[in-house]
Design an enzyme around this catalytic site. Structure first.
Site, PDB file in Angstrom:
ATOM      1  CD1 TRP A 101      -2.107  -2.205   1.871  1.00 44.30           C
ATOM      2  CD2 TRP A 101      -2.991  -1.263   0.046  1.00 44.30           C
ATOM      3  NE1 TRP A 101      -3.132  -3.007   1.433  1.00 44.30           N
ATOM      4  CE2 TRP A 101      -3.689  -2.459   0.315  1.00 44.30           C
ATOM      5  CE3 TRP A 101      -3.367  -0.501  -1.056  1.00 44.30           C
ATOM      6  CZ2 TRP A 101      -4.744  -2.911  -0.477  1.00 44.30           C
ATOM      7  CZ3 TRP A 101      -4.415  -0.955  -1.858  1.00 44.30           C
ATOM      8  CH2 TRP A 101      -5.087  -2.135  -1.567  1.00 44.30           C
ATOM      9  CG  ASP A 168      -3.150   3.969   4.128  1.00 43.28           C
ATOM     10  OD1 ASP A 168      -4.214   3.798   4.736  1.00 43.28           O
ATOM     11  OD2 ASP A 168      -2.832   3.331   3.100  1.00 43.28           O
ATOM     12  CE  LYS A 192      -8.382  -3.157   3.803  1.00 41.07           C
ATOM     13  NZ  LYS A 192      -7.649  -2.280   2.913  1.00 41.07           N
TER      14      LYS A 192
HETATM   15  C1  LIG Z   1      -7.128  -1.786   1.915  1.00 36.28           C
HETATM   16  C2  LIG Z   1      -6.089  -0.749   2.021  1.00 36.28           C
HETATM   17  C3  LIG Z   1      -6.012   0.324   1.117  1.00 36.28           C
HETATM   18  C4  LIG Z   1      -6.936   0.445  -0.059  1.00 36.28           C
HETATM   19  O1  LIG Z   1      -8.166   0.857   0.347  1.00 36.28           O
HETATM   20  P1  LIG Z   1      -9.343   1.173  -0.683  1.00 36.28           P
HETATM   21  O2  LIG Z   1     -10.361   1.807   0.200  1.00 36.28           O
HETATM   22  O3  LIG Z   1      -9.768  -0.134  -1.276  1.00 36.28           O
HETATM   23  O4  LIG Z   1      -8.827   2.104  -1.715  1.00 36.28           O
HETATM   24  C5  LIG Z   1      -5.035   1.267   1.326  1.00 36.28           C
HETATM   25  N1  LIG Z   1      -4.173   1.184   2.349  1.00 36.28           N
HETATM   26  C6  LIG Z   1      -4.222   0.180   3.241  1.00 36.28           C
HETATM   27  C7  LIG Z   1      -3.254   0.141   4.386  1.00 36.28           C
HETATM   28  C8  LIG Z   1      -5.177  -0.816   3.111  1.00 36.28           C
HETATM   29  O5  LIG Z   1      -5.219  -1.836   3.988  1.00 36.28           O
END
Ligand SMILES: *Cc1c(COP(=O)(O)O)cnc(C)c1O
Length: 359
Positions: A101, A168, A192
């Site tokens: 990511w 993030d 998540k």
């Molecule tokens: C799942 C994830 C993403 C992507 O998220 P989306 O909402 O599908 O764009 C980005 N960063 C991390 C750490 C993730 O676990």
């Protein structure tokens, strides 16, 4: 009705009690005769939910007043691009690369054509640890990935820098308390740890809102939604409604510190099972970088046949979502806030038993 133990990485488990409330309220929310999904985003009925969700984010996170809470769309992936679009001022940016990511975030910085550097990376060791990060103090912004969902690594604390720090936190938002002195922008796709897909949560220090250039489209500016309290256009109302229920659920449990304690207990149970298996199971992450949210592991010699067998047995026993990410294989148990301790116990019992039968 039987609910599965859902160890999926995302979209992932939601608290059963939250889904029960949502089910009960689905046809008529608060005796209105309509679903919250059918309510105008300008109505009082919806607005109370919207304001309450923002209020609870502030309360649970103990958020200082100089932050705004925004509800956006486009997932964390759009944030990879919005961050440089909104924060870059012609100086430099720095990124830490702790996995897949991070790399995607870095790719968008490249596309934006900004001046940036990757100052730390754990790529050489197969992303089995959090790299040592030292950011410069004169960047327009610096970027890290709090929890590496695929590799199962997580920052224990955030790096200290005078530059604005962007995080993030898609896979560990609301899982532990945050030191807001160190953070300037935190973003997460909700799916998540905080709700369904389609909702993106952004927590941003207000002094970052005015940097954005005139050439950035209205919908891609943080300032647009900050000025409109995330009601510039139609927000993902049902996602925000579910987020609100999840935040109430955390609040009732006693807050984020309590949830963190439980997360630590769950993670310990699972990591102990791996560490005490005489090498039958091996964790991907180095011990001091282990994630409390995603536990990525293999069976000895990366035996893919045995791994498939364990997955099949788990599935039969009502434990789903345990297949590792296609990029690293093996198994991964995601044990987010909504995954109960009993689920981890059931998994650990199966793992013990399976190891005995197959050693
Ligand atoms: C799942 C994830 C993403 C992507 O998220 P989306 O909402 O599908 O764009 C980005 N960063 C991390 C750490 C993730 O676990």
């Amino acid at each position: 009705m039987k609910r599965a133990y859902n160890f999926g990485a995302g979209p992932s488990a939601l608290p059963t009690s939250v889904l029960e409330i949502a089910g009960k309220e689905l046809l008529s929310f608060k005796d209105s005769g309509i679903s919250i999904m059918e309510a105008s985003h300008r109505s009082k009925l919806y607005d109370d939910v919207h304001q309450n969700a923002i209020k609870l984010v502030r309360k649970l996170y103990n958020l200082p007043d100089d932050f705004d809470v925004l509800f956006l769309q486009g997932g964390a992936s759009l944030q990879f691009a919005m961050v440089p679009m909104n924060l870059y001022m012609g100086g430099k940016a720095e990124y830490a690369n702790s996995g897949a990511w991070s790399k995607k975030a870095i790719k968008e910085a490249e596309i934006q054509g900004i001046n940036f550097e990757v100052v730390a990376s754990s790529s050489e060791s197969g992303f089995d640890e959090i790299p040592e990060v030292k950011f410069s103090d004169d960047c327009d912004f610096c970027h890290i990935t709090s929890n590496n969902t695929i590799y199962g690594t997580q920052y224990k604390s955030y790096p200290k820098t005078k530059s604005p720090l962007v995080i993030d936190a898609s896979s560990d938002i609301f899982s532990r308390e945050v030191d807001w002195d160190r953070v300037d922008l935190m973003y997460a796709g909700a799916q998540k740890n905080a709700g369904p897909s389609g909702l993106t949560i952004v927590i941003i220090r207000k002094n970052l809102l005015d940097r954005v250039k005139e050439s950035v489209p209205t919908m891609l500016r943080y300032k647009t939604q900050a000025d409109a309290n995330s009601l510039y256009n139609t927000p993902p109302t049902f996602g925000i409604y579910l987020l609100n229920l999840i935040l109430e659920w955390i609040d009732e449990k006693g807050g984020i510190a309590k949830v963190d304690e439980e997360n630590q207990r769950k993670a310990k149970l699972l990591y102990d099972a791996i560490d005490n298996s005489n090498g039958f199971y091996t964790g991907h992450a180095q011990k001091d970088s282990r994630s409390l949210m995603n536990v990525s592991f293999n069976i000895k010699d990366k035996d893919s046949e045995l791994e498939a067998k364990l997955l099949a047995e788990a599935d039969k026993a009502g434990m789903i979502g345990l297949k590792g990410h296609r990029s690293i294989g093996g198994l991964r148990a995601s044990i987010y806030n909504a995954v109960p301790y009993e689920a981890v116990e059931a998994l650990v019992n199966l793992m013990h038993d399976f190891a005995k039968r197959n050693s």
